[in-house]
Every structure is written in structure tokens, then in C-alpha cells.
Design an enzyme around this catalytic site. Structure first.
Site, mmCIF file in Angstrom:
data_model
loop_
_atom_site.group_PDB
_atom_site.id
_atom_site.type_symbol
_atom_site.label_atom_id
_atom_site.label_comp_id
_atom_site.label_asym_id
_atom_site.label_seq_id
_atom_site.Cartn_x
_atom_site.Cartn_y
_atom_site.Cartn_z
ATOM 1 N N GLY A 1 0.925 -1.276 -0.030
ATOM 2 C CA GLY A 1 0.210 -0.099 0.049
ATOM 3 C C GLY A 1 0.862 0.932 0.032
ATOM 4 O O GLY A 1 1.735 1.482 -0.722
ATOM 5 N N GLY A 2 0.497 2.134 0.913
ATOM 6 C CA GLY A 2 1.111 3.408 1.163
ATOM 7 C C GLY A 2 2.819 3.309 1.397
ATOM 8 O O GLY A 2 3.467 4.291 0.910
ATOM 9 N N GLY B 1 18.571 9.181 -34.747
ATOM 10 C CA GLY B 1 18.181 9.674 -33.454
ATOM 11 C C GLY B 1 18.897 9.154 -32.151
ATOM 12 O O GLY B 1 19.061 9.949 -31.125
ATOM 13 N N ALA B 2 19.237 7.907 -32.310
ATOM 14 C CA ALA B 2 20.067 7.433 -31.091
ATOM 15 C C ALA B 2 21.434 8.015 -30.926
ATOM 16 O O ALA B 2 21.844 8.160 -29.822
ATOM 17 C CB ALA B 2 20.416 5.775 -31.221
#
Ligand code: HXC
Length: 512
Positions: free
Chosen positions: A167-168, A402-403
Site C-alpha cells: 500500500g502506502g 536519433g540514437a
């Protein structure tokens, strides 16, 4: 005098009662599960005798509960003589669940850590928000998360998960810089297997849902994974040895003499003759950095991208490198996220960055596109472009499209770009480029094989090599592989006092 004696009696009575909490089968209960107690963990991690506990005798909100501490041990001490703030959740006390007082205690050490500029370490072993305390425990978490965010980029925050984090309990670790886990005993999940069964009617074990293996390989939530708690805590000490205590300091220098690898001369032999063949980039890293100093981060997640800390001539550096032996080193979503987060960490804490590049491109395909490689890839672009620490790239082999741009290229703000003579820098690889540019000639050619060979030769000589990039200043220097270490040491020394102001604004809008 009599009054004083009474006060002291009460003082020792309370101490004794507190002490008694840790007697009986307290230790055995944890050991049976293969876990240390919260106190043993603190003692193992900190320098001997350096721990000072605070808020030890705070009482839980529920008056019926007559114990001290509210399930968390908080304080400060030293690791290798450097000050740290620490808290350790005590699973033996209400499952380490977080109630109001428990939260206030953690918040106190968080405030001290930030105000004094010391790293904070959280040892997590908790069932999450304390159910009986309702909204007070939720509000307690909110206060912790807010402090995590305020401290982000100011002091190193480290989470060590040594039991359940349910949970938290998962979100504070998620907001910190690094998460450590231990095989078989650490589990992190927003909701446990029983809720999964109830809501989705799926049967799943603790281990498959949120075990250390899952989080270190698949989700990438865990940066470090160990077989037992002792090795895990040693790993935390090692990590801290590379880090400054806060964003103002420089990373500490190692006191040992910097020793170069014995294999430096053989460095270029790591590359296979055939440029389409894989090799292990770690072999190159280990030859460049101080002997045995490379400390890999997120070793089992997105293995096509290597991230880690090392020392170069005794100074800490961060390393981001493509790994040609996994998916040919292509950059996919996970690799982008992993590297971007690491670059931002190094930048926040004044750790210079070395990039070792051998990348044929971003990963193509429907899965990657539909999962938003566009936005995730942009994270890495963003991280490198905004980082103001010294940044150097060495192009070892492929640097395509792009790499090429994203791996700290010159025009993205790379301070130095060096290339080995074996570098291939181009918009795309030879085969793909020739197909696009010459498919008609090849179709009509009398001897297409011979024509292709000629075109390949021409592409390599006139486009895809480092010399053209060097002639045009996109590469600062083509260097001999065996001189790379010396070159990097002198280049980082030159950049040591780099000052680059960020533009004034509230904050940028990183493509999250
Ligand atoms: C109060 C808790 C508790 C909790 C455990 N305990 N979790 N008490 N609040 N959240 C208590 C148990 O009642 C038990 O008390 C003791 O701790 C040990 O727990 P066991 O269940 O016996 O241990 P184990 O079998 O090892 O299982 C551990 C566990 C399980 C997996 C953590 O207890 C569990 O599933 N707990 C609930 C986890 C959960 O769903 N948390 C989410 C809360 S909601 P006794 O007296 O018997 O020793 C939340 C929302 C916050 O956190 C969201 C913020 C973003």
C-alpha cells in the site's frame, strides 16, 4: 534530592520497559523469516556505536497500546564516518504499519536530513497505512511523500525494502533515489495477492506479484538486488561511497590510489572484426575506469542500456552506455527511462557523466510505438540536454540517427565527443541507407552484388565514418582506443569547474 531520585527512578523504569520490548521471542520472530530485526539492521549499516536514537519513547495514538516507539526506530549516525539520518520500520510492532506517531517520527528525521544536508536511509518492513488509525495514517503518508519530493535532488534518499512494502509503504521508496531489495524476503505492491484475487479473480504469489526478482528485472522498481540482508546493507554502504551528502557538495574522492586496469592495452580487441557482431560493453568500461571500481545500477532491468557509478582517477563518475550484446544495444522504452533517470540523478548530485556509445537506433515496432517510445525516448533527450554537469561521449562503434543525437551528442550539449576510428556515425546503418537511396539502381543493375559492394564502400568512405564528423567539428577528436582513459582523465579535469546556469523558470515540462 529525594525528588531527583524519584525522577531518575522513573527515567530508568521507562528505559527498562522500552528495553523489555525487544526481549522474549522478539528477535527470533524476525530471524525465523530470514530477516534481521530493525535494530540489528541499523547496527549492521552504521559505524559501530554511532547510532543515536530519537523519539524512542513516543507512544502510539491508541491509548490501549502500552508500547513505545510506534513501530519505527529513528535517529542518526555515521557510515564510513559520514553523517546519515535513518529510520527502520519494526515489523514486530503492528506489522511496521504506519500510524500518526510513526509518520511524525519519520517526518522528523526527514526534516533534519534536508535541513542539515545529510543523506536519508529508510529501512522498510511494513504493512502500509495502519488500518485502525484511518485517515490519520493516510495523512501521515502524505506528509512523508511531500518531504520526499522536497528533498529530491537536495540530498540522496535511499530506500531498503527488507520485508513487505504494501500500500502506502511503496510510494515513499518510489519517490526516493534508489531502492534496494532482497531475494525472497522483500515484496513491494500497491495491493497484495488477496486483493488481486478479490478484485481480478487472479491467483498470484507474493513473489510473482512484487518480489525482488520481478522488480529488479521486469518493472525496474528495484535498482539493486541481493541474496541476503547483510550483502544488501553492504551494497548501500558502497553506493553511498560514490555520493556527495547533498547537492552542494562534490562526491568524495577515494582515499585509495587510483589503479588503471591491467588490460587497457587490449581495449580495442574487445570489438569484434565484424561490426554486426555483439560484444560486452562492460569489458570496455572495466578497462577504462579505476580497477574494480564499476558499480552497476539496475543491472537486470533494460540490459540494453548500462548505468552505473565508477571512479576515474579517484573521482566518481556516472556511466551511461549502450550494451551491444542485448538487443544490439537499441534504445527502447525501458532503456530510455532507466538512463534518463540516472542522468538526472548524476546531474542533481554533481556527478560528471561518461557516455559510451554503440547504438544502431531506437527500437522500432508496434509495441514500442503504442507504448509511447516517442515520449519515453524524449525523456533521455530532455535529461541530457538539461544536465549541467561535465558530460563526455566516446563513440566506440555505431552512432546512428536519433540514437546518435540522444547519447549526449555535441549539439545536445556534450562537452566533448570523442570517437574511436571504428566509429560509424550516420543517419542510419549501411544496409538500410543503400536500400533507400539506391533501390532503383540495384533493381536495374546487371550485377547487383558488385554494385552493392561499391555502394557500401562508398557509404563507409564518404558518410559513415568518424573522420567526416571530426572534419566538421561534430567529433572533437578521433582517439586511439588505448589512450581513451588518459584522454578522459584530462578532459574531465578540464571540465571540473564547469559552471552552467539553468534558465530561470519554475520548472521545465519533462515528457513524463
Ligand atoms: C494494521 C497491520 C497492517 C496494517 C499488518 N498488520 N498490516 N496492522 N494495519 N496495514 C498487523 C497484523 O494485523 C498482524 O498483527 C501483524 O501486523 C503482522 O501481520 P501478519 O499479517 O500476521 O503478517 P504476514 O503474514 O507476514 O503478512 C504481512 C502483510 C499482511 C503482507 C503485510 O499483514 C498484509 O497484507 N497487510 C495489509 C497490507 C495492505 O493491504 N496494506 C495497505 C493498507 S492501505 P498481530 O497483532 O496479529 O501481530 C494503504 C493505503 C495508503 O497503505 C495509500 C497511500 C498512497
Amino acid at each position: 534530592m529525594k525528588e531527583n531520585r524519584k525522577v531518575f527512578k522513573e527515567f530508568f523504569k521507562r528505559k527498562k520497559k522500552h528495553q523489555k520490548q525487544y526481549e522474549g521471542n522478539y528477535t527470533e520472530k524476525q530471524h525465523k523469516k530470514g530477516k534481521l530485526t530493525a535494530r540489528e539492521r541499523i547496527e549492521y549499516l552504521l559505524d559501530e556505536g554511532s547510532f543515536n536514537e530519537i523519539d524512542a519513547l513516543r507512544k502510539p495514538q491508541n491509548a490501549a497500546n502500552d508500547t513505545f516507539g510506534d513501530g519505527v526506530i529513528c535517529g542518526y549516525g555515521t557510515i564510513n564516518k559520514r553523517k546519515v539520518m535513518i529510520y527502520a520500520q519494526d515489523f514486530n510492532m503492528m506489522g511496521g504499519s504506519l500510524g500518526l506517531i510513526h509518520a511524525q517520527k519519520i517526518q522528523k528525521v526527514q526534516d533534519l536530513a534536508l535541513n542539515m544536508g545529510h543523506p536519508i536511509i529508510g529501512l522498510i518492513d511494513s504493512g502500509g497505512a495502519r488500518i485502525q488509525e484511518g485517515i490519520a495514517s493516510l495523512a501521515g503518508y502524505a506528509g512523508i511523500f511531500t518531504r520526499n519530493v522536497n528533498a529530491s535532488g537536495m540530498i540522496p534518499q535511499i530506500s531498503i525494502i527488507l520485508g513487505p512494502a504494501a500500500g502506502g509503504a511503496v510510494y515513499s521508496p518510489a519517490l526516493t533515489d534508489f531502492r534496494f531489495m532482497v531475494r525472497n524476503t522483500s515484496h513491494m505492491f500497491v495491493t497484495g495477492p488477496s486483493v488481486v484475487k478479490e478484485v481480478l479473480n487472479e491467483d498470484i504469489s507474493f513473489e510473482n506479484l512484487g518480489g525482488a526478482e520481478v522488480h529488479s528485472s521486469k518493472s525496474g522498481v528495484a535498482d539493486f538486488i541481493y541474496n541476503d540482508e547483510e550483502h544488501c546493507l553492504l551494497g548501500v554502504k558502497k553506493l553511498l561511497s560514490f555520493l556527495p551528502s547533498n547537492h552542494i557538495e562534490r562526491a568524495p574522492e577515494s582515499a585509495q590510489e587510483a589503479i588503471a586496469s591491467q588490460n587497457l592495452k587490449n581495449i580495442s580487441y574487445v570489438l569484434p572484426d565484424d561490426p554486426s557482431k555483439p560484444y560486452d560493453m562492460i569489458d570496455i568500461i572495466n578497462r577504462l575506469v579505476d580497477n574494480n571500481s564499476f558499480f552497476e545500477i539496475a543491472e537486470y532491468h533494460a540490459q540494453n542500456m548500462i548505468t552505473g557509478l565508477a571512479r576515474l582517477n579517484n573521482r566518481a563518475i556516472g556511466i551511461v552506455a549502450n550494451q551491444p550484446k542485448v538487443m544490439a544495444g537499441t534504445i527502447d522504452i525501458n532503456a530510455s527511462r532507466k538512463a534518463a533517470r540516472f542522468v538526472r540523478f548524476c546531474d542533481a548530485f554533481n556527478i560528471p557523466i561518461l557516455v559510451l556509445e554503440d547504438v544502431p537506433g531506437f527500437m522500432p515496432g508496434k509495441h514500442q510505438e503504442h507504448e509511447a517510445i516517442i515520449m519515453h525516448g524524449a525523456k533521455l533527450l530532455y535529461a541530457f540536454a538539461e544536465a549541467t554537469v561535465p558530460k563526455i561521449t566516446v563513440i566506440v562503434r555505431k552512432a546512428y540517427g536519433g540514437a546518435y543525437i540522444v547519447m549526449n551528442s555535441k549539439n545536445m550539449g556534450g562537452d566533448f565527443n570523442f570517437a574511436w576510428p571504428t566509429a560509424e556515425i550516420a543517419v542510419m546503418g549501411t544496409e538500410g541507407a543503400i536500400k533507400i537511396l539506391h533501390h532503383k539502381e540495384l533493381k536495374d543493375a546487371e550485377n547487383p552484388v558488385q554494385l552493392k559492394d561499391e555502394l557500401v564502400q562508398d557509404y563507409k568512405e564518404n558518410i559513415a565514418n568518424p573522420f567526416i564528423a571530426e572534419e566538421n567539428g561534430y567529433v572533437d577528436e578521433v582517439i586511439e582506443p588505448q589512450k581513451t582513459r588518459a584522454k578522459l582523465i584530462s578532459a574531465f579535469a578540464l571540465l571540473e569547474n564547469k559552471v552552467k546556469q539553468k534558465s530561470p523558470r519554475k520548472h521545465g515540462n519533462i515528457p513524463l
